[in-house]
Motif scaffolding. Structure first.
Motif, PDB file in Angstrom:
ATOM      1  N   ASP A  94      98.427  -4.263  19.676  1.00 35.78           N
ATOM      2  CA  ASP A  94      98.026  -3.582  18.442  1.00 35.78           C
ATOM      3  C   ASP A  94      96.577  -3.900  18.095  1.00 35.78           C
ATOM      4  O   ASP A  94      95.813  -3.017  17.658  1.00 35.78           O
ATOM      5  CB  ASP A  94      98.932  -4.006  17.278  1.00 35.78           C
ATOM      6  CG  ASP A  94     100.376  -3.583  17.477  1.00 35.78           C
ATOM      7  OD1 ASP A  94     100.601  -2.520  18.093  1.00 35.78           O
ATOM      8  OD2 ASP A  94     101.283  -4.323  17.016  1.00 35.78           O
ATOM      9  N   VAL A  95      96.199  -5.162  18.278  1.00 37.81           N
ATOM     10  CA  VAL A  95      94.816  -5.561  18.003  1.00 37.81           C
ATOM     11  C   VAL A  95      93.859  -4.838  18.945  1.00 37.81           C
ATOM     12  O   VAL A  95      92.805  -4.325  18.533  1.00 37.81           O
ATOM     13  CB  VAL A  95      94.654  -7.099  18.148  1.00 37.81           C
ATOM     14  CG1 VAL A  95      93.184  -7.495  18.032  1.00 37.81           C
ATOM     15  CG2 VAL A  95      95.470  -7.816  17.095  1.00 37.81           C
ATOM     16  N   ALA A  96      94.214  -4.770  20.236  1.00 35.68           N
ATOM     17  CA  ALA A  96      93.369  -4.097  21.218  1.00 35.68           C
ATOM     18  C   ALA A  96      93.193  -2.625  20.855  1.00 35.68           C
ATOM     19  O   ALA A  96      92.076  -2.082  20.922  1.00 35.68           O
ATOM     20  CB  ALA A  96      93.989  -4.235  22.610  1.00 35.68           C
ATOM     21  N   ARG A  97      94.301  -1.982  20.455  1.00 36.26           N
ATOM     22  CA  ARG A  97      94.234  -0.559  20.083  1.00 36.26           C
ATOM     23  C   ARG A  97      93.341  -0.361  18.864  1.00 36.26           C
ATOM     24  O   ARG A  97      92.503   0.549  18.821  1.00 36.26           O
ATOM     25  CB  ARG A  97      95.649  -0.056  19.807  1.00 36.26           C
ATOM     26  CG  ARG A  97      95.737   1.460  19.627  1.00 36.26           C
ATOM     27  CD  ARG A  97      97.166   1.913  19.362  1.00 36.26           C
ATOM     28  NE  ARG A  97      98.078   1.465  20.415  1.00 36.26           N
ATOM     29  CZ  ARG A  97      99.010   0.534  20.263  1.00 36.26           C
ATOM     30  NH1 ARG A  97      99.162  -0.062  19.087  1.00 36.26           N
ATOM     31  NH2 ARG A  97      99.779   0.200  21.263  1.00 36.26           N
TER      32      ARG A  97
ATOM     33  N   VAL B 261      86.842  -7.253  17.235  1.00 34.26           N
ATOM     34  CA  VAL B 261      88.196  -7.768  17.464  1.00 34.26           C
ATOM     35  C   VAL B 261      88.627  -8.658  16.297  1.00 34.26           C
ATOM     36  O   VAL B 261      89.777  -8.589  15.838  1.00 34.26           O
ATOM     37  CB  VAL B 261      88.259  -8.544  18.797  1.00 34.26           C
ATOM     38  CG1 VAL B 261      89.592  -9.274  18.937  1.00 34.26           C
ATOM     39  CG2 VAL B 261      88.053  -7.588  19.970  1.00 34.26           C
ATOM     40  N   THR B 262      87.732  -9.495  15.805  1.00 38.45           N
ATOM     41  CA  THR B 262      88.057 -10.373  14.680  1.00 38.45           C
ATOM     42  C   THR B 262      88.428  -9.560  13.450  1.00 38.45           C
ATOM     43  O   THR B 262      89.379  -9.906  12.720  1.00 38.45           O
ATOM     44  CB  THR B 262      86.853 -11.286  14.353  1.00 38.45           C
ATOM     45  OG1 THR B 262      86.539 -12.075  15.502  1.00 38.45           O
ATOM     46  CG2 THR B 262      87.177 -12.210  13.195  1.00 38.45           C
ATOM     47  N   GLN B 263      87.710  -8.467  13.206  1.00 38.23           N
ATOM     48  CA  GLN B 263      88.027  -7.604  12.077  1.00 38.23           C
ATOM     49  C   GLN B 263      89.408  -6.972  12.233  1.00 38.23           C
ATOM     50  O   GLN B 263      90.196  -6.900  11.275  1.00 38.23           O
ATOM     51  CB  GLN B 263      86.966  -6.502  11.948  1.00 38.23           C
ATOM     52  CG  GLN B 263      87.177  -5.598  10.734  1.00 38.23           C
ATOM     53  CD  GLN B 263      86.085  -4.537  10.619  1.00 38.23           C
ATOM     54  OE1 GLN B 263      85.319  -4.312  11.543  1.00 38.23           O
ATOM     55  NE2 GLN B 263      86.024  -3.884   9.460  1.00 38.23           N
ATOM     56  N   ALA B 264      89.750  -6.566  13.457  1.00 37.60           N
ATOM     57  CA  ALA B 264      91.069  -5.975  13.700  1.00 37.60           C
ATOM     58  C   ALA B 264      92.172  -7.018  13.479  1.00 37.60           C
ATOM     59  O   ALA B 264      93.235  -6.705  12.915  1.00 37.60           O
ATOM     60  CB  ALA B 264      91.133  -5.426  15.128  1.00 37.60           C
ATOM     61  N   ILE B 265      91.928  -8.245  13.902  1.00 39.22           N
ATOM     62  CA  ILE B 265      92.907  -9.320  13.707  1.00 39.22           C
ATOM     63  C   ILE B 265      93.173  -9.532  12.219  1.00 39.22           C
ATOM     64  O   ILE B 265      94.320  -9.660  11.781  1.00 39.22           O
ATOM     65  CB  ILE B 265      92.406 -10.630  14.361  1.00 39.22           C
ATOM     66  CG1 ILE B 265      92.498 -10.518  15.892  1.00 39.22           C
ATOM     67  CG2 ILE B 265      93.194 -11.842  13.872  1.00 39.22           C
ATOM     68  CD1 ILE B 265      91.834 -11.659  16.629  1.00 39.22           C
ATOM     69  N   GLU B 266      92.089  -9.549  11.440  1.00 39.55           N
ATOM     70  CA  GLU B 266      92.233  -9.769  10.005  1.00 39.55           C
ATOM     71  C   GLU B 266      92.946  -8.608   9.328  1.00 39.55           C
ATOM     72  O   GLU B 266      93.799  -8.800   8.453  1.00 39.55           O
ATOM     73  CB  GLU B 266      90.856  -9.994   9.377  1.00 39.55           C
ATOM     74  CG  GLU B 266      90.199 -11.306   9.822  1.00 39.55           C
ATOM     75  CD  GLU B 266      88.780 -11.429   9.307  1.00 39.55           C
ATOM     76  OE1 GLU B 266      88.257 -10.439   8.740  1.00 39.55           O
ATOM     77  OE2 GLU B 266      88.182 -12.514   9.492  1.00 39.55           O
ATOM     78  N   GLN B 267      92.618  -7.389   9.736  1.00 39.68           N
ATOM     79  CA  GLN B 267      93.248  -6.213   9.136  1.00 39.68           C
ATOM     80  C   GLN B 267      94.739  -6.144   9.424  1.00 39.68           C
ATOM     81  O   GLN B 267      95.536  -5.786   8.551  1.00 39.68           O
ATOM     82  CB  GLN B 267      92.552  -4.940   9.638  1.00 39.68           C
ATOM     83  CG  GLN B 267      91.151  -4.722   9.082  1.00 39.68           C
ATOM     84  CD  GLN B 267      90.474  -3.501   9.677  1.00 39.68           C
ATOM     85  OE1 GLN B 267      90.911  -2.948  10.689  1.00 39.68           O
ATOM     86  NE2 GLN B 267      89.379  -3.072   9.063  1.00 39.68           N
TER      87      GLN B 267
END
Length: 337
Positions: free
Chosen positions: A7-10, A37-43
Motif C-alpha cells: 500500500d505504501v509503495a502504491r 515514501v515517508t509521507q506515504a507511511i505517515e498518511q
C-alpha cells in the motif's frame, strides 16, 4: 485493515523494494524518494512488522530471561535492570519463570530458541547446563545471572553467596545468638546451598553455637510461615534464638507467623535476618535486617556481557563478574538500637 508495504509503495508511486530500502537502508535512496515514501507511511499509518523481518533475517531484537520465581521482587528488580540496559541498545527482554522446576525451565528455553532470541539470561534451577550448551552451539549466547560459572565455561554475573551466608551468621553471633536456624530451600538450588554453607563455616568457629537447617519446598512467604509455626510448636529449650532466612520472602513469612501469635517477640526472643534486601524488608512491621544483593545492577551488567558476546560471536571471551553482598541492619536483629 492495517496498511501494508505494498500500500505504501502504491501511494508513493515506487516499488516495494524501494520502500524496503527506505525503511532499512535510506542512505542509498534519493532524498526526494525518501521524502515521498515517508509521507506515504505517515498518511497510511503504516507500521512495519519487525517480528517477521527479524525471523526472515534469522535473528531477533529480544533477549530471553529465565528466573527462578517471577513473584520474587528481587528478580523483578533484576529484570528492571536488564530491560533498562537492553532498551538502550535497541533490544527488549522477554521473561519467564521456572518456579524452581527443571521441566518448566526446559520448556521456556525451547520457546526462546523457537523465537530465535538474540541471547539468553538465566538463573538456572540446577547444575545440569546441557540445554544451555546446546543454545550456545546454535549461535545463541548465554549469560548466567545470580549464579556463578564454577568452571568459567559461561559468562556470569553473581553475588558471593558463601560470603553472604558468613555475613548473616556473623551478625547474629555478634548479637549474642547461639541457636541459629537456617530456613531455606530446596537445598539443590546453588544459591541456597552456598548461603547455608557460608553460615555453617562461621558457626563452626564458635564452640557453643549451633546451626539447624530447616529446608523449605520453595522460597516463599507461605513456606516461611509454615516453618515458623513448626518453631513455635517446639519446647522453649529447643527453639532457636535466631533465624537466618535464605531470602526476604521467607523472612517475611516467619515474621508474619511470629507477630500473629504474639507469643515470641522479634528480636527479643528470636532475631531474624533475610537475604536480598527487597523493598518489603524495610517496610515490614518489624523492619527486617537483610543481606543486600544489587539486583538492578546484576541485571544491567548481565545484559552488557550478553551484548559483548553477541557482537564477538565465536571470538567471545567468557567473563565472570561477582559482587560482594552487604549487610543492611534493621530492627529485626537489633531492636530499636
Amino acid at each position: 485493515m492495517a496498511a501494508s508495504i505494498r500500500d505504501v509503495a502504491r501511494e508513493a508511486g515506487v516499488s516495494v523494494g524501494t520502500v524496503s530500502n527506505v525503511l532499512n537502508r535510506p542512505e542509498i535512496v534519493a532524498p526526494a524518494t525518501v521524502a515521498r515514501v515517508t509521507q506515504a507511511i505517515e498518511q497510511l499509518g503504516f507500521v512495519r512488522n519487525d517480528a517477521a523481518r527479524q525471523l526472515r533475517a534469522g535473528r531477533s531484537s529480544s533477549f530471553g530471561l529465565v528466573v527462578l520465581d517471577t513473584r520474587n521482587p528481587f528478580f523483578m528488580d533484576l529484570a528492571h535492570g536488564a530491560q533498562r540496559r537492553a532498551i538502550d541498545d535497541g533490544y527488549t527482554v522477554l521473561m519467564g519463570g521456572s518456579d524452581d522446576s527443571p521441566q518448566r525451565e526446559h520448556s521456556i528455553l525451547e520457546m526462546f530458541e523457537e523465537h530465535r532470541v538474540a541471547g539468553v539470561l538465566i538463573s538456572p534451577v540446577d547444575t545440569d547446563l546441557t540445554q544451555l550448551w546446546r543454545l550456545r552451539q546454535a549461535g545463541i549466547p548465554v549469560v548466567l545471572v545470580d549464579r556463578g560459572s564454577s568452571d568459567r565455561s559461561f559468562s556470569s554475573v553473581s553475588v558471593d553467596d558463601i560470603e553472604g551466608g558468613r555475613i548473616a551468621a556473623r551478625h547474629l553471633l555478634e548479637q549474642g545468638r547461639r541457636r541459629i536456624a537456617f530456613v531455606g530451600g530446596p537445598l539443590g538450588i546453588k544459591q541456597v546451598s552456598d548461603r547455608v554453607n557460608g553460615a555453617r563455616s562461621v558457626v563452626a568457629e564458635v564452640a557453643d553455637a549451633t546451626l539447624e537447617v530447616r529446608e523449605t519446598q520453595a522460597l516463599s512467604v507461605l513456606e516461611g510461615r509454615r516453618i515458623a509455626e513448626e518453631i513455635l510448636a517446639l519446647p522453649a529449650e529447643r527453639r532457636p534464638d535466631a533465624v537466618f532466612a535464605a531470602n526476604d520472602l521467607l523472612a517475611m513469612g516467619v515474621l508474619q507467623a511470629l507477630v500473629m501469635t504474639g507469643s515470641l517477640r522479634v528480636p527479643e526472643d528470636i532475631a531474624l535476618i533475610g537475604y536480598d534486601d527487597i523493598d518489603f524488608a524495610s517496610a515490614a512491621v518489624v523492619p527486617i535486617t537483610s543481606v543486600r544483593q544489587p539486583a538492578v545492577e546484576i541485571g544491567a551488567t548481565a545484559v552488557g556481557l550478553l551484548l559483548s558476546e553477541a557482537r564477538a560471536g565465536a571470538d567471545a571471551v567468557r567473563e565472570q563478574i561477582e559482587f560482594t553482598p552487604e549487610l543492611v541492619v534493621r530492627a529485626s536483629t537489633v531492636g530499636g538500637a
